[in-house]
Scaffold this active site. Structure first.
Site, PDB file in Angstrom:
ATOM      1  N   LEU A 150       0.008  -2.945   9.069  1.00  0.00           N
ATOM      2  CA  LEU A 150      -0.602  -1.824   8.330  1.00  0.00           C
ATOM      3  C   LEU A 150      -1.770  -2.283   7.459  1.00  0.00           C
ATOM      4  O   LEU A 150      -2.416  -1.442   6.818  1.00  0.00           O
ATOM      5  CB  LEU A 150       0.450  -1.159   7.422  1.00  0.00           C
ATOM      6  CG  LEU A 150       1.332  -0.063   8.028  1.00  0.00           C
ATOM      7  CD1 LEU A 150       2.192  -0.603   9.157  1.00  0.00           C
ATOM      8  CD2 LEU A 150       2.230   0.555   6.971  1.00  0.00           C
ATOM      9  N   GLY A 182       0.822  -1.212   0.000  1.00  0.00           N
ATOM     10  CA  GLY A 182       0.000   0.000   0.000  1.00  0.00           C
ATOM     11  C   GLY A 182       0.857   1.265   0.000  1.00  0.00           C
ATOM     12  O   GLY A 182       2.089   1.195  -0.135  1.00  0.00           O
ATOM     13  N   ASN A 215      -4.720 -12.499  14.480  1.00  0.00           N
ATOM     14  CA  ASN A 215      -3.732 -13.374  13.821  1.00  0.00           C
ATOM     15  C   ASN A 215      -2.318 -12.839  13.996  1.00  0.00           C
ATOM     16  O   ASN A 215      -1.382 -13.592  14.269  1.00  0.00           O
ATOM     17  CB  ASN A 215      -4.059 -13.519  12.333  1.00  0.00           C
ATOM     18  CG  ASN A 215      -5.264 -14.419  12.102  1.00  0.00           C
ATOM     19  OD1 ASN A 215      -5.540 -15.300  12.924  1.00  0.00           O
ATOM     20  ND2 ASN A 215      -5.981 -14.200  11.014  1.00  0.00           N
ATOM     21  N   PHE A 253      -5.682  -5.593  -2.165  1.00  0.00           N
ATOM     22  CA  PHE A 253      -7.012  -4.978  -2.304  1.00  0.00           C
ATOM     23  C   PHE A 253      -6.861  -3.512  -2.719  1.00  0.00           C
ATOM     24  O   PHE A 253      -7.351  -3.098  -3.768  1.00  0.00           O
ATOM     25  CB  PHE A 253      -7.796  -5.127  -0.993  1.00  0.00           C
ATOM     26  CG  PHE A 253      -9.069  -4.322  -0.932  1.00  0.00           C
ATOM     27  CD1 PHE A 253      -9.868  -4.172  -2.064  1.00  0.00           C
ATOM     28  CD2 PHE A 253      -9.477  -3.718   0.246  1.00  0.00           C
ATOM     29  CE1 PHE A 253     -11.039  -3.412  -2.027  1.00  0.00           C
ATOM     30  CE2 PHE A 253     -10.655  -2.962   0.295  1.00  0.00           C
ATOM     31  CZ  PHE A 253     -11.424  -2.815  -0.836  1.00  0.00           C
ATOM     32  N   THR A 254      -6.195  -2.727  -1.909  1.00  0.00           N
ATOM     33  CA  THR A 254      -5.960  -1.319  -2.284  1.00  0.00           C
ATOM     34  C   THR A 254      -4.499  -1.065  -2.624  1.00  0.00           C
ATOM     35  O   THR A 254      -4.167  -0.009  -3.159  1.00  0.00           O
ATOM     36  CB  THR A 254      -6.381  -0.366  -1.148  1.00  0.00           C
ATOM     37  OG1 THR A 254      -5.702  -0.761   0.056  1.00  0.00           O
ATOM     38  CG2 THR A 254      -7.869  -0.405  -0.916  1.00  0.00           C
ATOM     39  N   THR A 285      -1.934  11.450   6.262  1.00  0.00           N
ATOM     40  CA  THR A 285      -0.595  11.440   5.671  1.00  0.00           C
ATOM     41  C   THR A 285      -0.732  11.362   4.155  1.00  0.00           C
ATOM     42  O   THR A 285      -1.647  10.711   3.647  1.00  0.00           O
ATOM     43  CB  THR A 285       0.200  10.243   6.232  1.00  0.00           C
ATOM     44  OG1 THR A 285       0.272  10.401   7.648  1.00  0.00           O
ATOM     45  CG2 THR A 285       1.602  10.178   5.662  1.00  0.00           C
ATOM     46  N   TYR A 327     -14.495   1.253  10.191  1.00  0.00           N
ATOM     47  CA  TYR A 327     -13.069   1.586  10.267  1.00  0.00           C
ATOM     48  C   TYR A 327     -12.694   2.033  11.684  1.00  0.00           C
ATOM     49  O   TYR A 327     -11.792   1.478  12.311  1.00  0.00           O
ATOM     50  CB  TYR A 327     -12.774   2.693   9.261  1.00  0.00           C
ATOM     51  CG  TYR A 327     -11.317   3.107   9.170  1.00  0.00           C
ATOM     52  CD1 TYR A 327     -10.385   2.274   8.547  1.00  0.00           C
ATOM     53  CD2 TYR A 327     -10.882   4.329   9.676  1.00  0.00           C
ATOM     54  CE1 TYR A 327      -9.050   2.660   8.439  1.00  0.00           C
ATOM     55  CE2 TYR A 327      -9.555   4.712   9.575  1.00  0.00           C
ATOM     56  CZ  TYR A 327      -8.638   3.884   8.952  1.00  0.00           C
ATOM     57  OH  TYR A 327      -7.321   4.270   8.851  1.00  0.00           O
TER      58      TYR A 327
HETATM   59  P1  NAD Z   1      -3.490   1.679   1.703  1.00  0.00           P
HETATM   60  O1  NAD Z   1      -4.885   1.327   1.399  1.00  0.00           O
HETATM   61  O2  NAD Z   1      -2.644   2.259   0.612  1.00  0.00           O
HETATM   62  O3  NAD Z   1      -2.715   0.404   2.276  1.00  0.00           O
HETATM   63  C1  NAD Z   1      -3.334  -0.659   2.941  1.00  0.00           C
HETATM   64  C2  NAD Z   1      -2.734  -1.964   2.421  1.00  0.00           C
HETATM   65  O4  NAD Z   1      -3.318  -3.066   3.133  1.00  0.00           O
HETATM   66  C3  NAD Z   1      -3.015  -2.204   0.931  1.00  0.00           C
HETATM   67  O5  NAD Z   1      -1.838  -2.608   0.277  1.00  0.00           O
HETATM   68  C4  NAD Z   1      -4.065  -3.312   0.946  1.00  0.00           C
HETATM   69  O6  NAD Z   1      -4.039  -4.090  -0.224  1.00  0.00           O
HETATM   70  C5  NAD Z   1      -3.683  -4.070   2.199  1.00  0.00           C
HETATM   71  N1  NAD Z   1      -4.793  -4.830   2.794  1.00  0.00           N
HETATM   72  C6  NAD Z   1      -6.050  -4.391   3.067  1.00  0.00           C
HETATM   73  N2  NAD Z   1      -6.775  -5.379   3.619  1.00  0.00           N
HETATM   74  C7  NAD Z   1      -5.954  -6.456   3.739  1.00  0.00           C
HETATM   75  C8  NAD Z   1      -6.115  -7.775   4.226  1.00  0.00           C
HETATM   76  N3  NAD Z   1      -7.280  -8.193   4.727  1.00  0.00           N
HETATM   77  N4  NAD Z   1      -5.063  -8.621   4.168  1.00  0.00           N
HETATM   78  C9  NAD Z   1      -3.879  -8.225   3.648  1.00  0.00           C
HETATM   79  N5  NAD Z   1      -3.659  -6.978   3.166  1.00  0.00           N
HETATM   80  C10 NAD Z   1      -4.692  -6.110   3.201  1.00  0.00           C
HETATM   81  O7  NAD Z   1      -3.519   2.645   2.965  1.00  0.00           O
HETATM   82  P2  NAD Z   1      -2.349   3.454   3.697  1.00  0.00           P
HETATM   83  O8  NAD Z   1      -2.691   4.890   3.628  1.00  0.00           O
HETATM   84  O9  NAD Z   1      -1.022   2.997   3.241  1.00  0.00           O
HETATM   85  O10 NAD Z   1      -2.598   2.989   5.193  1.00  0.00           O
HETATM   86  C11 NAD Z   1      -1.797   1.987   5.822  1.00  0.00           C
HETATM   87  C12 NAD Z   1      -2.245   1.806   7.260  1.00  0.00           C
HETATM   88  O11 NAD Z   1      -2.100   3.031   7.976  1.00  0.00           O
HETATM   89  C13 NAD Z   1      -3.707   1.388   7.410  1.00  0.00           C
HETATM   90  O12 NAD Z   1      -3.822   0.463   8.455  1.00  0.00           O
HETATM   91  C14 NAD Z   1      -4.399   2.680   7.792  1.00  0.00           C
HETATM   92  O13 NAD Z   1      -5.554   2.444   8.560  1.00  0.00           O
HETATM   93  C15 NAD Z   1      -3.329   3.402   8.593  1.00  0.00           C
HETATM   94  N6  NAD Z   1      -3.517   4.857   8.546  1.00  0.00           N
HETATM   95  C16 NAD Z   1      -3.224   5.575   7.426  1.00  0.00           C
HETATM   96  C17 NAD Z   1      -3.440   6.940   7.398  1.00  0.00           C
HETATM   97  C18 NAD Z   1      -3.106   7.793   6.200  1.00  0.00           C
HETATM   98  O14 NAD Z   1      -3.349   8.998   6.229  1.00  0.00           O
HETATM   99  N7  NAD Z   1      -2.532   7.268   5.140  1.00  0.00           N
HETATM  100  C19 NAD Z   1      -3.995   7.588   8.532  1.00  0.00           C
HETATM  101  C20 NAD Z   1      -4.305   6.818   9.635  1.00  0.00           C
HETATM  102  C21 NAD Z   1      -4.046   5.456   9.655  1.00  0.00           C
END
Ligand code: NAD
Ligand code: UDP
Length: 312
Positions: free
Chosen positions: A71, A10, A97, A34-35, A173, A143
């Site tokens: 993450l 991600g 897990n 997924f994302t 971020t 969420y």
């Molecule tokens: P993102 O969607 O780009 O990354 C999330 C990743 O998790 C993706 O690669 C997705 O494919 C993977 N994923 C989702 N569900 C999954 C599952 N069940 N099994 C395996 N992989 C799975 O989002 P991001 O911005 O990189 O965020 C990363 C983490 O940081 C997340 O947990 C998010 O909640 C947290 N976060 C991000 C922000 C932000 O501003 N970017 C703010 C607060 C918290």
């Protein structure tokens, strides 16, 4: 060290994998794509210390690692509301897990929690001691509540099973490798501005957010994981410079030299009205604070999105 990064393909995860590899670690990136996308990590694939495992953290997995950065979870409202039940499962069953793995192999585990645990905050700026104001039955709850239960699980595995934990609460971020279609404000405004399309401000644009550049966030995340003072958090990580969404739209128009006009769309349900981290704890315990200002970060992000647009 051998380090597991769930959600490593991600936006944040790919930057984290890159930093950890550059620091000489072996990195296992576990992602169900997924994302996330292989594009985000393609440049790491020929490094023999990097490994991608396509796996869903809702299902158990056996790995031997020293550190776990958890993450995996869709982060933008559009994506986490696409299949809300799955979002809850990812945060709750995925967390169980990963904590089970941490317990079994005695790995230290860091949970990427979020400013969303504060909900629509009635305390401003938000300190870690604030318990938040979350609607438990709204469209953001899958969420917010999922992440709150994940924090609870972290604390209970720590108290009950002595698992070595770290909790960070990430505030908005941004930066290169944000997904173009994720509906978050930075990617939406950037693409609209670069294509000279209307900029869609939700509500009157008076709601506030505080935006942190990705390299600063990753630096704070690694500092928290590697702090040896037994400081487990939760700790806020974010940039305390606060802007209204309208100001933010205007900044992006200026930085990209766009001809876009601002238009107004309805405010989504439960959209938090204000958000700014109090980062005193991170400063004191980790010696961390952001160093990239908004203009610099937005220019780097605009270059990334412009290159993607030109590629078609
Ligand atoms: P993102 O969607 O780009 O990354 C999330 C990743 O998790 C993706 O690669 C997705 O494919 C993977 N994923 C989702 N569900 C999954 C599952 N069940 N099994 C395996 N992989 C799975 O989002 P991001 O911005 O990189 O965020 C990363 C983490 O940081 C997340 O947990 C998010 O909640 C947290 N976060 C991000 C922000 C932000 O501003 N970017 C703010 C607060 C918290
Ligand atoms: N937002 C907006 N226009 C958009 C996308 C988002 O005005 O095209 C607003 C949204 O209503 C929210 C803020 O920008 O107030 C941040 O939204 P985002 O989805 O990026 O993150 P979050 O609400 O989770 O902080």
């Amino acid at each position: 060290m051998r380090i597991l990064v769930t959600g490593g393909a991600g936006f944040l995860g790919s930057h984290l994998c890159e930093r950890l590899l550059n620091e000489g670690n072996d990195v296992i990136c576990l992602d169900n794509l997924f994302t996330g996308s292989k594009d985000n990590i393609i440049h790491l694939m020929d490094n023999h210390r990097f490994e991608l495992i396509r796996h869903d953290i809702v299902e158990p997995i056996l790995l031997e690692v020293d550190r776990i950065y958890n993450l995996a979870c869709p982060a933008s409202p559009v994506h986490y509301q696409y299949n809300p039940v799955k979002t809850v499962k990812t945060s709750v069953m995925g967390m169980i897990n990963m904590l089970g793995m941490a317990k079994r192999v005695k790995a230290r585990i860091l949970q990427a929690s979020t400013s969303e645990v504060y909900g629509d905050p009635q305390v401003h700026p938000q300190k870690e001691e604030y318990w938040g104001n979350v609607n438990p039955i709204g469209i953001r709850s899958c969420y917010d509540e999922g992440k709150r239960v994940a924090e609870t699980l972290m604390m209970d595995y720590h108290r009950q099973n002595k698992v070595d934990i770290r909790i960070i609460r990430i505030f908005n971020t941004y930066g290169p490798r944000m997904a173009e279609n994720d509906g978050r404000v930075v990617s939406n405004f950037m693409l609209q501005a670069l294509k000279n399309e209307d900029i869609t401000v939700f509500g009157e644009g008076r709601q506030t957010r505080s935006f942190c550049y990705v390299s600063d966030l990753i630096d704070g995340m690694i500092r928290m994981m590697e702090n040896e003072q037994d400081f487990i958090g939760p700790v806020n990580l974010g940039n305390p410079v606060e802007n209204t969404i309208l100001e933010f739209a205007e900044k992006i128009i200026t930085i990209t030299g766009s001809k876009s006009k601002i238009i107004y769309k309805p405010l989504p349900q439960d959209d938090p009205k204000q958000r700014r981290p109090d980062i005193t704890l991170a400063q004191e315990k980790l010696g961390w604070q952001p160093s990239i200002d908004l203009e610099t970060g937005l220019k780097a992000t605009a270059d990334y999105f412009a290159a993607r647009c030109n590629r078609g």
